[in-house]
Design a protein around this motif. Structure first.
Motif, short mmCIF file in Angstrom:
data_model
loop_
_atom_site.label_atom_id
_atom_site.label_comp_id
_atom_site.label_asym_id
_atom_site.label_seq_id
_atom_site.Cartn_x
_atom_site.Cartn_y
_atom_site.Cartn_z
N ARG A 38 51.22 53.02 38.48
CA ARG A 38 50.99 52.00 37.47
C ARG A 38 49.66 51.31 37.75
NH1 ARG A 38 56.53 50.70 39.02
NH2 ARG A 38 58.00 51.55 37.48
N ARG A 39 49.20 50.55 36.75
CA ARG A 39 47.91 49.88 36.92
C ARG A 39 47.94 48.89 38.08
NH1 ARG A 39 48.70 49.95 31.27
NH2 ARG A 39 47.20 51.29 30.17
N GLU A 40 49.02 48.09 38.16
CA GLU A 40 49.11 47.11 39.24
C GLU A 40 49.27 47.78 40.59
OE1 GLU A 40 53.14 47.52 37.20
OE2 GLU A 40 51.04 47.22 36.62
N GLU A 41 49.81 49.00 40.62
CA GLU A 41 49.95 49.72 41.88
C GLU A 41 48.62 50.28 42.36
OE1 GLU A 41 54.58 51.26 41.36
OE2 GLU A 41 52.89 52.60 40.91
N VAL A 42 47.67 50.43 41.47
CA VAL A 42 46.31 50.80 41.87
C VAL A 42 45.54 49.57 42.33
CG1 VAL A 42 44.15 51.82 41.11
CG2 VAL A 42 46.31 52.76 40.31
N ALA A 43 45.74 48.45 41.63
CA ALA A 43 44.97 47.25 41.95
C ALA A 43 45.41 46.62 43.26
CB ALA A 43 45.11 46.23 40.82
N MET A 44 46.71 46.65 43.56
CA MET A 44 47.20 45.97 44.77
C MET A 44 46.66 46.60 46.05
SD MET A 44 51.15 45.23 45.91
CE MET A 44 51.52 47.00 45.91
N PRO A 45 46.78 47.92 46.28
CA PRO A 45 46.20 48.47 47.52
C PRO A 45 44.68 48.39 47.56
CG PRO A 45 47.77 50.00 46.53
CD PRO A 45 47.49 48.96 45.52
N ALA A 46 44.05 48.32 46.37
CA ALA A 46 42.59 48.23 46.33
C ALA A 46 42.08 46.84 46.66
CB ALA A 46 42.08 48.66 44.95
N GLY A 47 42.96 45.85 46.69
CA GLY A 47 42.55 44.50 47.03
C GLY A 47 41.90 43.75 45.89
N ILE A 48 42.15 44.14 44.65
CA ILE A 48 41.60 43.45 43.48
C ILE A 48 42.75 43.04 42.58
CG2 ILE A 48 39.41 44.70 43.58
CD1 ILE A 48 40.41 46.48 41.35
N SER A 49 42.47 42.14 41.67
CA SER A 49 43.52 41.70 40.75
C SER A 49 43.77 42.77 39.69
CB SER A 49 43.11 40.39 40.07
OG SER A 49 41.95 40.57 39.28
N ALA A 50 44.98 42.73 39.11
CA ALA A 50 45.32 43.71 38.09
C ALA A 50 44.44 43.58 36.86
CB ALA A 50 46.80 43.56 37.71
N ASP A 51 44.00 42.36 36.56
CA ASP A 51 43.14 42.16 35.40
C ASP A 51 41.77 42.79 35.61
OD1 ASP A 51 42.63 40.78 32.77
OD2 ASP A 51 41.09 39.81 33.98
N TYR A 52 41.26 42.72 36.85
CA TYR A 52 39.97 43.34 37.13
C TYR A 52 40.03 44.85 36.90
CZ TYR A 52 37.06 39.59 38.97
OH TYR A 52 36.26 38.49 39.09
N TYR A 53 41.17 45.46 37.25
CA TYR A 53 41.30 46.90 37.04
C TYR A 53 41.59 47.22 35.57
CZ TYR A 53 43.17 51.62 37.23
OH TYR A 53 43.40 52.94 37.00
N LEU A 54 42.28 46.32 34.90
CA LEU A 54 42.69 46.58 33.51
C LEU A 54 41.50 46.55 32.56
CD1 LEU A 54 45.21 47.08 31.79
CD2 LEU A 54 45.36 44.61 31.44
N ARG A 55 40.49 45.72 32.86
CA ARG A 55 39.35 45.61 31.95
C ARG A 55 38.63 46.93 31.73
NH1 ARG A 55 36.69 40.02 34.30
NH2 ARG A 55 38.45 38.62 33.81
N PRO A 56 38.18 47.64 32.78
CA PRO A 56 37.50 48.91 32.50
C PRO A 56 38.41 49.99 31.94
CG PRO A 56 37.81 48.61 34.87
CD PRO A 56 38.21 47.33 34.22
N GLU A 57 39.69 49.98 32.28
CA GLU A 57 40.56 51.04 31.78
C GLU A 57 40.83 50.89 30.30
OE1 GLU A 57 45.08 52.43 32.61
OE2 GLU A 57 43.72 52.49 34.33
#
Length: 358
Positions: A38-57
């Motif tokens: 899931r998106r939040e499962e990518v953001a959490m181990p990466a050390g960034i917020s889910a919103d930061y990852y959601l914007r480019p996707e």
């Protein structure tokens, strides 16, 4: 004019599906409807917020910072070529496709790998037609990427300058006291060195170059060509530990009647503050100063004044309880907690400019 397709978001979504939660080190609970992460499962181990990852996707941010993409690239288990392709998509300027075909040489599209485009890794180039990494690993014109960046270099230089000034001032002020314990410490004797204040301070100063070397090695291990935070995080981690452990060691040293008398407790605020003296107040302020200074630089969750104050108070409370439980012939005072927490807060405010944002 129509909006160009979101190639960056499509690539991120496509790379999430093949990676399983077990490969990312995430425990699986319940029934999953998504085949991959899931998106939040990518953001959490990466050390960034889910919103930061959601914007480019989702295409809300077509040109995110390259630092934001480096960590998800590791979570998605991208190899070097796919990582170059991902960073190349982020480096592309947003273009709008027109309904009218653009005129140009008909043979240009047939070039398999034309003039090199900008590549985030020195020594590599991307094809102009499909922006995939070319087979050539060397190009005539090497793109130089400054890592760490100028801002990070200034931070590192400033931290080194502060550390050097503090060490030089401490050595000059305590030179006579330090020389008293130097023979025992240099001979490797425990008694007369690490069980005295002078010996602990001397060994802390002697081990400072080793701590800086450890920070350098840690930064080199985690550093990538575009990672400008490796030095900052490494210095913060080493600084938290190396600046706090010796001070706690001094605080936990037993008194002359340790084990013979019961612990003493003072729960009335400001009662012991008058009897501490200047040296006692300064020592309590410095006890968790390194923790308060470096913790918000390393952890975004601690980047606020109330949390730094709570962190200093919690750590001080643990030390005071340990002094009482181990009967170290010391007074467990609430004033110590107040002064320790204040010192951590002041040090944290001093590093406010470098607090971690995400």
């Amino acid at each position: 004019m129509t909006e160009a397709p979101n190639l960056l978001g499509a690539f991120l979504r496509a790379r999430r599906e093949p990676v399983t939660p077990e490969q990312a080190g995430i425990p699986v609970t319940g029934v999953r409807r998504t085949p991959g992460l899931r998106r939040e499962e990518v953001a959490m181990p990466a050390g960034i917020s889910a919103d930061y990852y959601l914007r480019p996707e989702r295409g809300r941010d077509r040109r995110p910072s390259l630092q934001v993409l480096e960590s998800p690239a590791r979570v998605l288990r991208l190899d070097e070529n796919l990582r170059d392709y991902l960073l190349g998509l982020a480096a592309e300027k947003p273009r709008r496709s027109s309904t009218t075909p653009t005129r140009g040489p008909p043979t240009r599209r047939n070039w398999p790998c034309s003039a090199p485009r900008w590549s985030p890794r020195p020594g590599r180039r991307l094809c102009r037609r499909n922006r995939l990494p070319c087979s050539m690993t060397r190009v005539n014109e090497t793109v130089r990427v400054s890592a760490p960046s100028r801002r990070t270099s200034k931070v590192v230089f400033l931290i080194f300058a502060v550390v050097f000034a503090a060490v030089a001032g401490a050595v000059f002020a305590l030179r006579r006291m330090l020389l008293m314990s130097a023979p025992r410490c240099m001979a490797g004797h425990w008694h007369g060195c690490l069980d005295t204040d002078n010996g602990v301070v001397l060994m802390t100063l002697v081990g400072l170059p080793i701590a800086l070397l450890g920070a350098w090695v840690l930064a080199r291990v985690r550093r990538t060509p575009l990672d400008t935070t490796a030095w900052r995080l490494s210095l913060a981690e080493v600084g938290m530990v190396y600046g706090t452990v010796p001070m706690v060691w001094l605080t936990m040293m037993p008194g002359p009647a340790a084990g013979l008398v019961d612990g003493r407790v003072s729960l009335i605020p400001l009662q012991d503050l008058v009897t501490m003296g200047t040296l006692g107040i300064a020592g309590n302020l410095v006890l968790f100063a390194a923790l308060g200074f470096f913790a918000p630089i390393r952890f975004a969750a601690l980047a606020s004044a109330p949390r730094i104050l709570a962190l200093g108070a919690a750590c001080s409370t643990v030390v005071e309880v340990a002094q009482y439980a181990f009967r170290l012939d010391r007074v467990s005072s609430v004033d110590d907690v107040l002064v320790n927490a204040t010192g951590a807060l002041l040090a944290g405010l001093a590093s406010h400019h470098w607090w971690r944002k995400n």
